[in-house]
Design a protein around this motif. Structure first.
Motif, PDB file in Angstrom:
ATOM      1  N   THR B 136       1.347  88.906-104.539  1.00 25.82           N
ATOM      2  CA  THR B 136       2.119  87.667-103.870  1.00 25.82           C
ATOM      3  C   THR B 136       3.707  88.068-103.788  1.00 25.82           C
ATOM      4  OG1 THR B 136       2.021  86.578-105.731  1.00 25.82           O
ATOM      5  CG2 THR B 136       0.499  86.085-104.164  1.00 25.82           C
ATOM      6  N   SER B 137       4.110  88.479-105.021  1.00 25.54           N
ATOM      7  CA  SER B 137       5.573  88.525-105.169  1.00 25.54           C
ATOM      8  C   SER B 137       5.923  89.702-104.428  1.00 25.54           C
ATOM      9  CB  SER B 137       5.770  88.971-106.635  1.00 25.54           C
ATOM     10  OG  SER B 137       5.666  87.929-107.555  1.00 25.54           O
ATOM     11  N   ALA B 138       5.398  90.631-104.048  1.00 27.61           N
ATOM     12  CA  ALA B 138       5.905  91.661-103.230  1.00 27.61           C
ATOM     13  C   ALA B 138       5.903  91.407-102.001  1.00 27.61           C
ATOM     14  CB  ALA B 138       4.740  92.893-103.119  1.00 27.61           C
ATOM     15  N   CYS B 139       5.336  90.158-101.614  1.00 31.19           N
ATOM     16  CA  CYS B 139       5.404  89.715 -99.988  1.00 31.19           C
ATOM     17  C   CYS B 139       7.020  89.325 -99.636  1.00 31.19           C
ATOM     18  CB  CYS B 139       4.410  88.591 -99.708  1.00 31.19           C
ATOM     19  SG  CYS B 139       2.799  89.097 -99.686  1.00 31.19           S
ATOM     20  N   MET B 171      -4.732  83.940-101.857  1.00 32.34           N
ATOM     21  CA  MET B 171      -3.415  83.691-102.280  1.00 32.34           C
ATOM     22  C   MET B 171      -2.271  84.611-101.543  1.00 32.34           C
ATOM     23  SD  MET B 171      -5.683  83.058-104.803  1.00 32.34           S
ATOM     24  CE  MET B 171      -6.038  83.558-106.308  1.00 32.34           C
ATOM     25  N   VAL B 172      -2.829  86.077-101.808  1.00 28.97           N
ATOM     26  CA  VAL B 172      -1.833  86.926-101.076  1.00 28.97           C
ATOM     27  C   VAL B 172      -1.701  86.928 -99.577  1.00 28.97           C
ATOM     28  CG1 VAL B 172      -1.538  89.516-101.051  1.00 28.97           C
ATOM     29  CG2 VAL B 172      -2.417  88.478-103.008  1.00 28.97           C
ATOM     30  N   ARG B 173      -2.893  86.558 -98.950  1.00 26.23           N
ATOM     31  CA  ARG B 173      -2.736  86.410 -97.590  1.00 26.23           C
ATOM     32  C   ARG B 173      -1.900  85.139 -97.301  1.00 26.23           C
ATOM     33  NH1 ARG B 173      -8.274  86.767 -97.490  1.00 26.23           N
ATOM     34  NH2 ARG B 173      -8.607  84.877 -96.910  1.00 26.23           N
ATOM     35  N   ARG B 174      -1.871  84.010 -98.088  1.00 30.93           N
ATOM     36  CA  ARG B 174      -0.966  82.967 -97.949  1.00 30.93           C
ATOM     37  C   ARG B 174       0.415  83.497 -97.980  1.00 30.93           C
ATOM     38  NH1 ARG B 174      -5.047  79.696-100.530  1.00 30.93           N
ATOM     39  NH2 ARG B 174      -4.124  80.085-102.458  1.00 30.93           N
TER      40      ARG B 174
END
Lengths: 497, 657
Positions: B136-139, B171-174
């Motif tokens: 998620t941080s990478a996004c 979570m990552v998709r969000r």
């Protein structure tokens, strides 16, 4: 004929997960080919907490704790296990008790030298999750008893679980620490403050390895949202929200926000005298983030779609079996109360447990269950005495195995039942100290219904109703089960030849 | 500049890490590097020691973003990456977000080479991390490094972003969905079409509601990036689908972002697509959605293309609005009430009178007080267009009803709008209809209302002037001083406190002061100590003669009251008044006044303690004339005496004379 139900397992390596393979393999129980030997006990913990942890071990290198030898019937109220739950990988198993403690067990690493030890669990962490409290506004004591534990899917090296008592849900983080900093400037190695005048130079502390320490810390406390007693919690598949359910309401929380929750179901009538039913349990659908089901004390299940409206007072599906007028009695309503509702892992079925039966409902069919299993039908004639000793209000839980092919639920006399949905075979097993030799194979039990009692059978009248198995859990994809019997936790696995 | 950096480093080093620098300047890069390493180990140890304290981690994540100079300047900024990387993977969202924010900040300080050598690998590591926290941080980091890297690396970044958009965990998709718009902005136009649109479409039809609703936000920025002719084929199908999504949360998001969407897609699509969509949202089955849409009514209408704005509103929007006026949900109605008045400026006088006025009047009679309040609080818009007289006949009953509402919070709210209403309705209308209400609030049984009512009176006096106050308000307020209920008598005092300044010296001295002084004989102690408080409060408005001859004796008397609280507040008032005199009149330093003041003070006798420091301050800040110098002599004595016995103090007074 029923006495010889084969409880077998195909132990061939073909079915074992390949090393390093993370994907779950689905085991069928019992395997069709009739090899294998049945369920064996791998661990037993009495009053699981570090002070008097007792565990049976064939290995002499382990000490057998004295408390194991204590009178089996003796258990303080606080030691009674009130919930048991595997995490999503099955690596960890958590129990909660009436004393507000949570004990987490970790599975032992598989070793090539001792392959039979594959199902063994050891205490990993113990912590006091809830303390007894007093509500001064209502003059009510709030018990510390852990009503439910739910694991969150693992999100980093630490583990997270939600635990709840009657009023408050807490999010716990369980993490490991194996290094500690040394060489502080202001304090010496023993932690004493150094005299500032002796500090002449600054140094950078360094991290040194130390014995592994497992810490549990409460990260969030979700409180002040429930007027009645919380009976269940369930984490949504969006991993952002969860619901907590009390007798009359369902609240939706964001896992990161503790000061606000949304009431999504409220069945409280304006006049409490008109109250006819209460919510007994609720659960989110395993895949559809917008669907959840809740069961009621009248034996019905409502399926709600959160997409339709912010308030889910109106259900979108209503599962109820019409009552058979022939069997109607004073106890009908009490025994039809649903004590537990569980979605199958694939999300297609709902399983409910009422006092005498387990029912499986297809989400597509609302008017009757697709399967009904009698758990202890022989008690039907004893309802009157069960009413008198309050046992009729016991809340048994039910669980699916990893592939949804077997269901398990508890009964009295430390018996628990398994039903194979494909073969329609069922078995009664006993979790008791008498046959709890390590690696002992559990013998199927049989309750005598008629007048004549055969050998190995137990008559209904000699059942011990104080020994009940309310809480069980099944490993998410292996045949390992954990069964809580009063203050004992048993872990069984299918026998590998 | 390199020299400056090193000096900065040295400066920080010597102040923070004494043993490292020993006062020497860093001579070469190796030393700086060594220093950076040390810095890193400090950060590392810090991070590991307190790794469970969220607030410390949060502060650490934030501060590391400002550490560039401390680690040796932009050349060495990359040594901040490891600690920030581990902070970007913790489970606490706020810490992670702050770490990402800091990483974004220091990414700008990387040279293009460093960005590719140090920063971009970090982004890749995070993007392919085992746990969702790092992904998620990478996004949030793709968009900051994308514009500054080579085209091969750009391709890799796009690939990573694509992967994260279809990640297993919601979570990552969000996270990806929420950064989609931002990432689209830094992409070359051809990739917006080829990459972003497909990702956007996929996210907008995600199985998770929480992902789909974030795609709506991305829709705004994507629509602004695309040429008008592509919008219809690339964005609109998804937007239409979102506006009719099965989940109310997604529709809510569309309603909430409607003005932005409207601006992004332009007037033509607004006319053809958004108007019907908006109508549907206003008629949505979920109240939350209707409320969000109702909130946007004014903005939406304002932003309609001017050529046929009136026609669209009259034929399409107004019928929906009419229905909302009688909605079953009060949140919807009050959301509408807060913006509906704004329509009158758009529609003009005639339409307002014909179509909107009935709606306003209906809402003024709504059963929900919040709706009525929202209408009343926005009266100014209508006032500009048709004048408030049109409304006043209906307004009055609505106000009276709110003024007498059973909920005190509602009464409080309407009181707060009184000065505004008074301004709009004019003094005559007010005197005729509303004055009695304002006076009635003064004897409300809830203190908060009485308090608000006194405050309201002050604002009214500021608006209508002292003369109006003297004729209408003051007699009534002062009349309450004889009320049998002591709470009402106290309200008189509170009113005097609030009004004295606005009414001026004459009214205060001639009309109010006698009443206050008379009340010092009240049998209720609460009233008496409030007299003391009031005297202190109105003291600045009074002339010194009144202070000396009227206030002083009363305060003296109260200072010897049998009640402890009365005594306390009387003494407070005396020393408070002294403070006041010292701070205002004395600083002008008319020495004669000063001597008077000393007399005044000394005449209080031992009952007060004079704050010596304040006296000295008063002297020091003044311009010292000959006369004042004499006074200093007195003062020096005073200084000694005040700190000693009370009898000496009296003596001091005589000396001064």
């Amino acid at each position: 004929r029923n006495e010889q139900i084969p409880l077998q397992h195909d132990g061939s390596s073909r079915l074992n997960p390949a090393p390093g393979c993370k994907a779950p393999r689905w085991f069928h129980w019992p395997p069709a080919d009739g090899t294998g030997a049945g369920w064996e006990q791998v661990c037993r913990f009495q009053d699981p907490k570090p002070a008097d942890l007792s565990m049976e071990e064939e290995s002499d290198t382990r000490k057998i704790n004295n408390s194991f030898l204590r009178d089996h019937n003796y258990a303080t109220e606080a030691d009674i296990i009130s919930t048991v739950e595997f995490n999503s990988t099955g690596e960890l198993l958590a129990t909660g008790d009436k004393g507000g403690r949570v004990v987490v067990f970790q599975r032992e690493q598989e070793s090539k030298t001792q392959p039979h030890r594959r199902g063994e669990y050891n205490v990993y962490s113990t912590f006091q999750s809830h303390e007894p409290e007093f509500d001064y506004l209502k003059s009510l004591e709030i018990e510390e008893k852990i009503n439910k534990i739910k694991w969150l899917p693992q999100q980093n090296a630490a583990y997270f679980l939600l635990s709840t008592n009657d009023k408050t849900v807490k999010l716990w983080k369980i993490s490991e620490r194996d290094k500690r900093p040394e060489g502080y400037n202001l304090k010496d190695e023993d932690g004493r403050i150094r005299d500032p005048s002796t500090i002449t130079s600054l140094r950078v502390p360094v991290l040194q390895p130390m014995d592994l320490m497992v810490e549990a810390t409460a990260r969030r406390i979700f409180s002040n949202a429930h007027t009645y007693h919380i009976n269940s919690i369930s984490v949504n598949s969006d991993l952002q929200t969860f619901i907590s359910t009390d007798d009359l309401r369902v609240n939706l929380w964001n896992l990161e926000i503790t000061d606000r929750s949304f009431n999504i179901v409220d069945i409280k009538p304006a006049n409490m005298e008109e109250l006819t039913e209460v919510i007994t349990s609720a659960e989110f659908h395993p895949q559809q983030c917008h669907t959840f089901a809740y069961s009621s004390s009248k034996g019905s299940i409502r399926l709600c779609d959160m997409r339709l409206a912010a308030l889910c007072d109106k259900h979108c599906k209503y599962f109820e079996e019409p009552e058979d007028p022939a069997t109607r009695s004073f106890f009908s309503e009490i025994i039809s109360s649903i004590s537990d509702v569980k979605f199958s892992h694939n999300g297609r079925y709902l399983m409910t447990r009422d006092y005498l039966t387990v029912k499986v409902w297809d989400l597509q069919m609302e008017n009757k269950p697709v399967e009904t299993y009698q758990v202890h039908d022989y008690l039907r004639g004893k309802l009157c005495s069960l009413y008198e000793n309050d046992c009729i209000f016991d809340k048994f839980e039910c669980v699916w195995n990893g592939s949804d092919s077997v269901i398990m639920t508890g009964s009295y006399n430390n018996f628990f039942r398994m039903f194979d949905r494909n073969t329609k075979r069922d078995v009664t097993l006993e979790a008791s100290r008498e046959n709890s030799k390590p690696r002992a194979i559990l013998k199927p039990r049989k309750v005598c219904v008629g007048g004549k009692r055969r050998k190995d059978e137990i008559s209904v009248d000699s059942l011990d109703f104080s020994k009940k198995i309310l809480h069980t859990t099944w490993h998410p994809y292996e045949n390992i089960i954990a069964v809580a019997a009063t203050n004992n936790l048993y872990i069984f696995q299918d026998k590998v030849n | 500049s390199s020299q400056q950096h090193q000096e900065a480093v040295h400066h920080c080093a010597s102040s923070r890490c004494g043993e490292d620098s020993h006062g020497k300047l860093y001579k070469n890069d190796t030393e700086t590097q060594l220093y950076s390493l040390k810095m890193y180990s400090i950060i590392h140890i810090f991070y590991n020691t307190i790794y469970d304290e969220d607030e410390v981690l949060l502060a650490l994540a934030e501060q590391l973003g400002n550490f560039t100079m401390l680690v040796g300047g932009p050349e060495y900024v990359h040594c901040l990456l490891p600690p920030l990387e581990s902070l970007a993977t913790v489970e606490e969202t706020v810490v992670r977000d702050k770490a990402v924010e800091s990483l974004r900040k220091i990414s700008q300080e990387h040279s293009p080479v460093d960005l590719e050598v140090h920063f971009e690998p970090l982004v890749k590591r995070l993007a392919s991390g085992d746990w969702f926290t790092s992904r998620t941080s990478a996004c949030g980091l793709f968009s900051v490094c994308y514009p500054r890297v080579s085209s091969t690396v750009k391709a890799e970044i796009r690939q990573h972003f694509r992967t994260l958009c279809s990640d297993d965990t919601p979570m990552v998709r969000r996270a990806a969905a929420s950064k989609l718009g931002e990432f689209a902005k830094v992409l070359e136009p051809e990739y917006v079409k080829s990459d972003i649109i497909s990702l956007f479409t996929a996210l907008a039809s995600d199985e998770q509601d929480s992902v789909r609703l974030l795609a709506v936000e991305a829709c705004v920025s994507i629509a602004t990036l695309l040429p008008q002719e592509d919008l219809e084929t690339l964005v609109m199908p998804t937007l239409r689908q979102a506006a009719e999504d099965k989940s109310w949360r997604v529709r809510y998001m569309v309603a909430d972002k409607f003005s932005e969407l409207q601006k992004a897609v332009g007037s033509e699509i607004t006319k053809n697509d958004l108007v019907p969509a908006f109508q549907n949202l206003l008629k949505d089955c979920e109240a939350e959605v209707r409320a969000a849409a109702a909130n946007k009514v004014k903005e939406f209408c304002e932003n309609l293309p001017e050529d046929n704005r009136e026609q669209i509103i009259m034929t399409h929007i107004l019928p929906c609005v009419k229905e909302l006026v009688s909605d079953t949900n009060q949140h919807v109605k009050s959301a509408l009430a807060s913006v509906i008045m704004g329509l009158s400026t758009i529609l003009g006088k005639d339409n307002t009178i014909e179509h909107l006025l009935p709606l306003f009047l209906a809402q003024l009679k709504d059963e929900c007080p919040e709706v009525r309040l929202n209408i009343i609080s926005n009266l100014d818009c209508v006032n500009e267009v048709i004048g408030i007289r049109q409304l006043s006949q209906s307004l009055l009953p609505a106000i009276v009803e709110l003024a007498e509402d059973a909920k005190w919070r509602v009464r409080l709210a309407i009181i707060e709008y009184m000065p505004l209403l008074a301004g709009q309705l004019g003094v005559e209308f007010f005197d005729e209809k509303l004055n009695t209400l304002c006076m009635a609030w003064l004897i409300d049984h809830v203190y908060a209302i009485r308090e608000a009512a006194t405050c309201n009176l002050m604002k009214l006096v500021e608006k209508f002037g002292a003369e109006w106050a003297q004729n209408t308000i003051v007699p009534k307020v002062l009349g309450m001083a004889n009320d049998p209920n002591y709470l009402h008598r106290m309200t008189t005092l509170f009113c005097i406190n609030a009004l004295s300044e606005a009414c001026g010296q004459e009214i205060t001295t001639k009309q109010m002061l006698p009443v206050v002084l008379k009340m010092s004989n009240d049998q209720v102690a609460n009233v008496r100590f409030n007299v003391a408080k009031s005297l202190q409060k109105i003291g600045p408005v009074l002339d010194s003669n009144a202070l000396q001859t009227e206030v002083k004796p009363v305060l003296e008397k109260l200072a010897t009251d049998s009640d402890m609280d009365v005594k306390y507040f009387a003494q407070e008032a005396i020393s408070g008044m002294f403070d006041f005199l010292l701070s205002t009149k004395l600083l002008n330093f008319n020495s004669l006044n000063f001597i008077f003041l000393l007399f005044f003070l000394c005449s209080f006798g031992p009952s007060i303690t004079i704050p010596n420091q304040r006296l000295q301050d008063g002297i020091c800040h003044g311009t010292l004339s000959n006369q004042t110098l004499k006074v200093i002599a007195c003062l020096s004595q005073l200084h000694t005496f005040t700190s000693s016995a009370a009898s000496s103090f009296v003596l001091c007074g005589k000396n001064t004379k």
